[in-house]
Design a protein around this motif. Structure first.
Motif, PDB file in Angstrom:
ATOM      1  N   LEU A 149       0.846  -1.189   0.000  1.00 61.79           N
ATOM      2  CA  LEU A 149       0.000   0.000   0.000  1.00 61.79           C
ATOM      3  C   LEU A 149       0.885   1.245   0.000  1.00 61.79           C
ATOM      4  CD1 LEU A 149      -3.005   0.834   0.165  1.00 61.79           C
ATOM      5  CD2 LEU A 149      -2.793   0.735   2.652  1.00 61.79           C
ATOM      6  N   VAL A 150       0.661   2.137  -0.974  1.00 57.09           N
ATOM      7  CA  VAL A 150       1.437   3.376  -1.068  1.00 57.09           C
ATOM      8  C   VAL A 150       0.518   4.543  -0.722  1.00 57.09           C
ATOM      9  CG1 VAL A 150       2.838   4.848  -2.537  1.00 57.09           C
ATOM     10  CG2 VAL A 150       2.875   2.368  -2.873  1.00 57.09           C
ATOM     11  N   GLY A 151       0.787   5.175   0.410  1.00 53.87           N
ATOM     12  CA  GLY A 151      -0.078   6.245   0.894  1.00 53.87           C
ATOM     13  C   GLY A 151      -0.978   5.716   1.998  1.00 53.87           C
ATOM     14  N   TYR A 152      -1.025   6.449   3.113  1.00 55.94           N
ATOM     15  CA  TYR A 152      -1.826   5.976   4.242  1.00 55.94           C
ATOM     16  C   TYR A 152      -2.677   7.101   4.812  1.00 55.94           C
ATOM     17  CZ  TYR A 152      -2.834   2.257   7.576  1.00 55.94           C
ATOM     18  OH  TYR A 152      -3.451   1.245   8.290  1.00 55.94           O
ATOM     19  N   GLY A 153      -3.286   7.861   3.875  1.00 55.38           N
ATOM     20  CA  GLY A 153      -4.245   8.890   4.287  1.00 55.38           C
ATOM     21  C   GLY A 153      -5.599   8.250   4.548  1.00 55.38           C
ATOM     22  N   ASP A 172      -4.022  -9.389   1.319  1.00 58.87           N
ATOM     23  CA  ASP A 172      -3.224  -9.291   2.535  1.00 58.87           C
ATOM     24  C   ASP A 172      -2.219  -8.150   2.379  1.00 58.87           C
ATOM     25  OD1 ASP A 172      -1.966  -9.757   4.924  1.00 58.87           O
ATOM     26  OD2 ASP A 172      -0.826 -11.496   4.209  1.00 58.87           O
ATOM     27  N   VAL A 173      -2.481  -7.018   3.053  1.00 55.92           N
ATOM     28  CA  VAL A 173      -1.560  -5.876   3.003  1.00 55.92           C
ATOM     29  C   VAL A 173      -0.356  -6.200   3.882  1.00 55.92           C
ATOM     30  CG1 VAL A 173      -1.256  -3.427   3.500  1.00 55.92           C
ATOM     31  CG2 VAL A 173      -3.444  -4.244   2.591  1.00 55.92           C
ATOM     32  N   VAL A 174       0.813  -6.353   3.261  1.00 54.74           N
ATOM     33  CA  VAL A 174       2.006  -6.781   3.995  1.00 54.74           C
ATOM     34  C   VAL A 174       3.005  -5.646   4.207  1.00 54.74           C
ATOM     35  CG1 VAL A 174       1.791  -9.168   3.234  1.00 54.74           C
ATOM     36  CG2 VAL A 174       3.139  -7.562   1.868  1.00 54.74           C
ATOM     37  N   ALA A 175       2.886  -4.565   3.403  1.00 53.76           N
ATOM     38  CA  ALA A 175       3.841  -3.469   3.538  1.00 53.76           C
ATOM     39  C   ALA A 175       3.173  -2.158   3.147  1.00 53.76           C
ATOM     40  CB  ALA A 175       5.078  -3.709   2.669  1.00 53.76           C
ATOM     41  N   VAL A 176       3.658  -1.066   3.756  1.00 53.56           N
ATOM     42  CA  VAL A 176       3.073   0.255   3.509  1.00 53.56           C
ATOM     43  C   VAL A 176       4.179   1.286   3.362  1.00 53.56           C
ATOM     44  CG1 VAL A 176       1.669   2.126   4.487  1.00 53.56           C
ATOM     45  CG2 VAL A 176       0.940  -0.257   4.769  1.00 53.56           C
ATOM     46  N   PRO A 180       5.526  10.711   6.673  1.00 56.27           N
ATOM     47  CA  PRO A 180       5.880  10.725   8.107  1.00 56.27           C
ATOM     48  C   PRO A 180       4.695  11.007   9.017  1.00 56.27           C
ATOM     49  CG  PRO A 180       7.558  11.873   6.837  1.00 56.27           C
ATOM     50  CD  PRO A 180       6.450  11.556   5.878  1.00 56.27           C
ATOM     51  N   GLU A 181       3.804  11.915   8.603  1.00 52.53           N
ATOM     52  CA  GLU A 181       2.678  12.274   9.468  1.00 52.53           C
ATOM     53  C   GLU A 181       1.609  11.177   9.526  1.00 52.53           C
ATOM     54  OE1 GLU A 181       2.004  14.260   5.405  1.00 52.53           O
ATOM     55  OE2 GLU A 181       3.655  13.868   6.807  1.00 52.53           O
ATOM     56  N   ASP A 182       1.655  10.233   8.545  1.00 51.09           N
ATOM     57  CA  ASP A 182       0.674   9.142   8.529  1.00 51.09           C
ATOM     58  C   ASP A 182       1.245   7.831   9.058  1.00 51.09           C
ATOM     59  OD1 ASP A 182      -1.347  10.719   7.422  1.00 51.09           O
ATOM     60  OD2 ASP A 182      -0.634  10.366   5.380  1.00 51.09           O
ATOM     61  N   ALA A 183       2.563   7.727   9.142  1.00 50.13           N
ATOM     62  CA  ALA A 183       3.200   6.470   9.547  1.00 50.13           C
ATOM     63  C   ALA A 183       2.761   6.031  10.932  1.00 50.13           C
ATOM     64  CB  ALA A 183       4.722   6.609   9.489  1.00 50.13           C
ATOM     65  N   CYS A 184       2.497   6.998  11.812  1.00 50.89           N
ATOM     66  CA  CYS A 184       2.095   6.653  13.181  1.00 50.89           C
ATOM     67  C   CYS A 184       0.715   6.028  13.239  1.00 50.89           C
ATOM     68  CB  CYS A 184       2.148   7.891  14.066  1.00 50.89           C
ATOM     69  SG  CYS A 184       1.057   9.220  13.492  1.00 50.89           S
ATOM     70  N   LYS A 185      -0.061   6.117  12.147  1.00 50.94           N
ATOM     71  CA  LYS A 185      -1.413   5.560  12.123  1.00 50.94           C
ATOM     72  C   LYS A 185      -1.415   4.065  11.813  1.00 50.94           C
ATOM     73  CE  LYS A 185      -3.091  10.037  10.494  1.00 50.94           C
ATOM     74  NZ  LYS A 185      -3.628  10.795   9.341  1.00 50.94           N
ATOM     75  N   ILE A 191       3.128  -5.172   9.836  1.00 46.91           N
ATOM     76  CA  ILE A 191       3.222  -4.451   8.562  1.00 46.91           C
ATOM     77  C   ILE A 191       4.633  -3.886   8.399  1.00 46.91           C
ATOM     78  CG2 ILE A 191       2.379  -2.482   7.229  1.00 46.91           C
ATOM     79  CD1 ILE A 191       0.343  -4.649   7.421  1.00 46.91           C
ATOM     80  N   VAL A 192       5.229  -4.165   7.248  1.00 45.41           N
ATOM     81  CA  VAL A 192       6.557  -3.644   6.938  1.00 45.41           C
ATOM     82  C   VAL A 192       6.439  -2.195   6.474  1.00 45.41           C
ATOM     83  CG1 VAL A 192       8.580  -3.891   5.441  1.00 45.41           C
ATOM     84  CG2 VAL A 192       7.404  -5.926   6.314  1.00 45.41           C
ATOM     85  N   ARG A 193       7.285  -1.316   7.030  1.00 47.66           N
ATOM     86  CA  ARG A 193       7.324   0.082   6.589  1.00 47.66           C
ATOM     87  C   ARG A 193       8.395   0.238   5.523  1.00 47.66           C
ATOM     88  NH1 ARG A 193       4.582  -1.144  11.412  1.00 47.66           N
ATOM     89  NH2 ARG A 193       3.726   0.757  12.376  1.00 47.66           N
ATOM     90  N   ILE A 194       7.982   0.710   4.344  1.00 48.27           N
ATOM     91  CA  ILE A 194       8.943   0.985   3.272  1.00 48.27           C
ATOM     92  C   ILE A 194       9.229   2.476   3.299  1.00 48.27           C
ATOM     93  CG2 ILE A 194       9.412   0.824   0.805  1.00 48.27           C
ATOM     94  CD1 ILE A 194       7.400  -1.420   0.624  1.00 48.27           C
ATOM     95  N   PRO A 195      10.418   2.891   3.703  1.00 46.92           N
ATOM     96  CA  PRO A 195      10.669   4.330   3.941  1.00 46.92           C
ATOM     97  C   PRO A 195      10.751   5.169   2.680  1.00 46.92           C
ATOM     98  CG  PRO A 195      12.668   3.061   4.273  1.00 46.92           C
ATOM     99  CD  PRO A 195      11.580   2.067   4.042  1.00 46.92           C
TER     100      PRO A 195
END
Length: 468
Positions: A149-153, A172-176, A180-185, A191-195
């Motif tokens: 998933l790209v974008g977490y608004g 199955d969403v495995v990575a996002v 920065p302002e949405d990462a905390c959500k 879930i893997v964070r792709i920086p």
């Protein structure tokens, strides 16, 4: 086991295509027994020719009509509608073929109807079985697709929630990748964070990802262009769901305009062909209602004239479709008085209301003359109630979505009214609640919804306790 079905998708498609041919051949034979009471080979030869021709044509055309693609996450009724339309197209081509060989006059229309109906039923039946078996397997974690998933608004979070809750869809969403302002959500620790955007392609290739869902907002077009370039060699399905959930408009329907794809933001569902259907329904319903109500109108007219001097009908300007002014008709329920440029809503024990007027208001019979407005084309049977012009001026600045009510014709009854939001709106909160129900109606309109509202109004009346 995880990718067993996806790795054999081509074999599965071929199997379904062959099953379709068998189902259509069997349906034709059953139709022959029902209509001719003899096996198909003993009927007019054109029927056997047509049977085999159309079955072979279905084998070739059904894939082009997208009947074998993945239907996960999509509704079964949509599949059935496409299936019925595709089978009808094949039969029409078959009839054209029989016309070309000068045998169309020998084809039994009733046999053709039986064949179509039985064929649709068989195709739907076994597809339903396959559909629900695959849904069951996905709930057990089999045949699921891994998603980045790209974008977490707002849209990204909602897509993630639905993918998690609708486990039968098999996503199955495995990575996002999130700002920065949405990462905390992101609350799921698995879930893997792709920086970085540059890391997405590498992660997709290394972790057998099946799909990428992009939910970046339109305002981030430079980032979208960069992403398009970075994923140019990424050979998986990429979907873009623009982050427009925060855009509170009537619709987000995509249309073609001058060759460009455009989004209609405030075009109601009840427009175009739907609007024609609704208008015909309104006119027929209003005409029948007025004919049946003539005796009641005569009785009420006599009672109103006896209650106080003045006209039988009360008319007042209102805003209709797209803000066009019209005069709304009601039975007069008050003594004749001057408004002095302002509209004072009726209140409990209002001295201006006549005895018969109180009864008419309590039972909503004062609204019946608005069937005349429906026949004139100013109103619909069902829609948002028209408010006084002064109220429109007041609330259009207090409630940001208020004026969208006027993108459809106002109605005699409505979704808000049958849920009790009628009568006096002496606070902004009351009006906001009514507008909320009105917008829900506009955004979710269907002819069946109109019928439900009419039936509810007829049998239960308007349930509001604040109608004076």
């Amino acid at each position: 086991m995880q990718d067993l079905i996806s790795n054999n998708s081509s074999r599965m498609e071929l199997s379904m295509r062959l099953m379709d041919v068998v189902a259509l051949e069997l349906a034709g034979a059953v139709a022959s027994q029902l209509h001719f009471q003899v096996p198909l080979l003993d009927a007019e030869p054109i029927h056997a020719v047509l049977l085999h021709f159309c079955s072979a044509l279905a084998f070739l055309l059904f894939p082009q009509l997208e009947l074998y693609g993945s239907w996960r996450g999509r509704s079964l009724p949509d599949l059935f509608l496409r299936l019925a339309a595709s089978w009808a197209l094949v039969l029409m081509i078959g009839l054209f073929f029989s016309f070309m060989i000068h045998h169309v006059g020998h084809v039994s229309r009733l046999w053709l109807f039986y064949w179509y109906a039985i064929g649709v039923a068989m195709l739907m039946a076994y597809r339903s079985a396959v559909y629900f078996v695959l849904r069951y397997l996905r709930t057990k974690g089999l045949n699921s697709k891994r998603v980045v998933l790209v974008g977490y608004g707002t849209t990204g979070q909602e897509l993630h929630r639905r993918a998690h809750d609708l486990d039968w869809a098999g996503y199955d969403v495995v990575a996002v990748h999130a700002a920065p302002e949405d990462a905390c959500k992101i609350t799921d620790p698995t879930i893997v964070r792709i920086p970085d955007l540059q890391k997405i392609h590498e992660y997709v290739v290394a972790n057998h990802i099946h799909e990428i869902w992009i939910t970046l907002p339109l305002m981030e077009s430079p980032k979208l262009q960069q992403l398009q370039y970075l994923l140019r060699n990424t050979l998986v399905d990429i979907r873009w769901a623009p982050d427009i959930l925060g855009l509170q408009m009537l619709s987000n329907k995509m249309t073609n305009f001058l060759g460009f794809p455009v989004v209609d933001l405030n075009q109601p569902i009840s427009s175009g062909l739907n609007g024609i259907v609704k208008d015909i329904f309104d006119k027929v319903f209003a005409l029948v209602a007025l004919i049946l109500l003539i005796p009641l109108f005569v009785v009420l007219a006599v009672l109103i004239k006896q209650s106080s001097p003045g006209p039988i009908f009360f008319k007042q300007p209102r805003l209709g479709l797209n803000g066009k002014k019209f005069n709304v008709y009601k039975f007069r329920t008050m003594k004749v008085h001057e408004e002095h440029g302002t509209v004072t809503q009726a209140t409990k024990n209002d001295p201006r209301i006549t005895p018969i007027g109180a009864f008419l208001r309590r039972t909503s019979l004062d609204e019946l003359p608005q069937f005349i407005n429906v026949l004139l084309g100013d109103m619909s049977v069902v829609g948002p109630r028209p408010h006084a012009l002064q109220h429109n001026e007041l609330y259009k600045d207090l409630l940001e979505m208020y004026m969208l009510r006027h993108r459809v014709k106002p109605g005699i009854t409505g979704w808000a009214q049958i849920h009790g939001h009628r009568g006096e709106t002496d606070t902004v909160d009351k009006m906001a609640k009514r507008v909320q129900f009105d917008l829900h109606y506009i955004q979710n309109w269907s002819l069946w919804m109109d019928i439900r509202i009419i039936v509810w109004t007829a049998f239960k009346g308007w349930t509001g306790k604040n109608a004076y």
